[in-house]
Design an enzyme around this catalytic site. Sequence first.
Site, mmCIF file in Angstrom:
data_model
loop_
_atom_site.group_PDB
_atom_site.id
_atom_site.type_symbol
_atom_site.label_atom_id
_atom_site.label_comp_id
_atom_site.label_asym_id
_atom_site.label_seq_id
_atom_site.Cartn_x
_atom_site.Cartn_y
_atom_site.Cartn_z
ATOM 1 N N ASP A 1 -21.220 26.214 1.673
ATOM 2 C CA ASP A 1 -19.799 25.762 0.983
ATOM 3 C C ASP A 1 -18.900 27.199 0.689
ATOM 4 O O ASP A 1 -18.110 27.370 -0.244
ATOM 5 C CB ASP A 1 -20.709 25.482 -0.092
ATOM 6 C CG ASP A 1 -21.527 26.391 -1.303
ATOM 7 O OD1 ASP A 1 -21.422 27.294 -0.673
ATOM 8 O OD2 ASP A 1 -21.883 25.400 -2.272
ATOM 9 N N ASP B 1 -30.516 34.333 -8.498
ATOM 10 C CA ASP B 1 -29.201 35.797 -8.301
ATOM 11 C C ASP B 1 -29.767 36.604 -9.253
ATOM 12 O O ASP B 1 -29.404 37.348 -9.330
ATOM 13 C CB ASP B 1 -28.152 34.861 -8.644
ATOM 14 C CG ASP B 1 -28.319 33.139 -9.126
ATOM 15 O OD1 ASP B 1 -29.233 33.341 -9.311
ATOM 16 O OD2 ASP B 1 -26.663 33.101 -9.375
#
Length: 501
Positions: free
Chosen positions: A278, A354
Site C-alpha cells: 500500500d 515496528d
Amino acid sequence: EPAAAGRSPSLPAVGQQLRGQAPARGAAAEAPAAEAKGLGKCLPKSISQEDAGYVDEFRGWYDVQGCGTCLDYCRWVGDSGPGGDPRERLERDMSWWSCRLAGRSDSRTAQGHFRSWPFARCEVEGQDGPPPAALPSGAVAAIPVSSGDRITDEQLRQLAANDAIAVVMVVCKRPKYLQQAMASLLKAAREPEKFPIVISQDADDTPMTEMVTSNYVNTGIAYHMHHSHDPNAQQVAKKFGGSKSTLGYVRIAQHYGWALQRVLDEFGFNQLIFVEEDMEFGPDFFSYFGAMLPLLRSDRDLFCVSAWNDNGYASLVTDPNIAYRTEFFPGLGWMLTKSMWAEVRDRWAVAFWDEFMRRPDVRQSRHCIRPEVSRSYTFGSEGTSSGQFFKTHLSKIKLNDVNVDWQAADLHVLSSASAFEEHLAAKLRDAVRTNIQDVDRLAGEGAELRIEYVDKTGYKTVADKFGLMLDEKEGIRRMSYRGVIPFTWKGCRVYLHTANW
C-alpha cells in the site's frame, strides 16, 4: 531456462533478464527476429479476448516479442480514456498503455509494465513486424520478457553474492493495492541487478497469487515467495488481547521474521529494503538507499535507513536534498543489514514488529537516517490497522517528486554521530531564538529559528501549533535527535530543542 552444462547463468545474463530482455545466446542474439520467424518460434497470440481498449489510432497489433510477426495486441486501458502516442507517454491519470502479450493468457499487462515504447504498429494481426519506431529524444527502450523468464533461486543467490540490495515487497490480499504500489516502484530509476524485487506473500489469497504470477513473475520483474500462516498465531494473539486486529499484527510480525530469514540467511543478501503493498515511492527512492548503504554499514551508531518522515506534511518540509539522523525508528520503506538481523534473529518480535524495533534493548541508542521529504507514501486506508491515522495523518504526508542524485550528494554531516551533532550545534547556535507566539512574525524566506520546549509539560502546545505528531515511543519523539526536531514553517527553518542543547 536451465543453464547449459549444469552452470548457472552469468551475472550479466541475470541483469539482462531483470531489465526485461532475453540473455544473449551467441549468434542467435544478434538477429532474434529473423531466427525466430525463420524457425517458427513466435509465441502464439494470447488466448484472452477481453478488453479491446479505447479506440484510437494506436490501438492494434505489434511485434513486442521481437519474433518478426505482429501477435501482441496493445491499447489504452483504465478509467481516464486514451492517452495518445505511447512513444510520448505510457500513463494518463488512471489509464495506461497495456498489451495482451503473445504466449500469455492474461488480458492486460500491469500499469508500469513498460518503461518506454519503441514498437511500430502493424496494419493487421499476423503481419510481418515493422522496424521499431523512433523513440522520443532521451527515451530508453525496455523490452518486456516473455513467459519462462522467471527469476530463479540461483539467480537471486548470484545477485546476493554480488552485494545487491533485495527489495522485499510485503503483500497479503490487496491485489489492486499491489498493482498501484508496483507501478510506482517501477517508475523509480533502478538498476534491477542491484535492486532485485522479491514479492513476499502472506498466505495464499488466490486473486493476489494469480495477479503476482501473471504480472510480475512470468514477466521476470520479481521473484515470488509464500509465507504460510502459523497455526499457533491465534494462541499468541491471546497474549495481546486476542482481537482480530491483534491476530493480524501477530501474523505480520511472523511474516517479516520469515522474510528476513529467507532473504538474508537462505539467499545470502547482506541487506534488504522492506516496502509494502500500500505504498508509493519517490523517483529517487533507489538512489537514496544506494547512497545511504555505505553509511549504514560503516557506522556502528546507525541501525536503519528509512524513506519516511512522520512530520513530512507539505507545510513542514521544503528541501528534497536534506536527510537527518533520528533516534526514532520510522519504518514505512526501510533498510537494515544482515548484521542487525543477526542481533535480533533469535528474539524476533511475536507481534507489533515496528514497536519491537523501537525498544531500547533493540535500538541500543543507535540512530536511523531519514529524509526531510519522504521517499515513500502510504495510501492504505484499508488493512489490519483499519486505516489508523490515515485520514488525520498519513494521507497528508508529501511524497518527494524531485529526482535527486544522492550518489553525488555531500553526505558528510550524516557520516557519523559526531559530524551530525556538530552540524546541529552550529545550526542551533546561529538560529534566532523565539517562541510560538512570535514565530509567525519572524518567519520568512531563509530565516532560521529555534524554539526551546520542556518535553513533559510543553511539547503538546508546541506540536499543536505546527501540526507535529504528538506522541512518543519508548521516550523518543517522532523524528527527533536528542530532542531536536527540525522542520520548515512559512518559508523558514525551525529547530525545536530542549534545554539539553
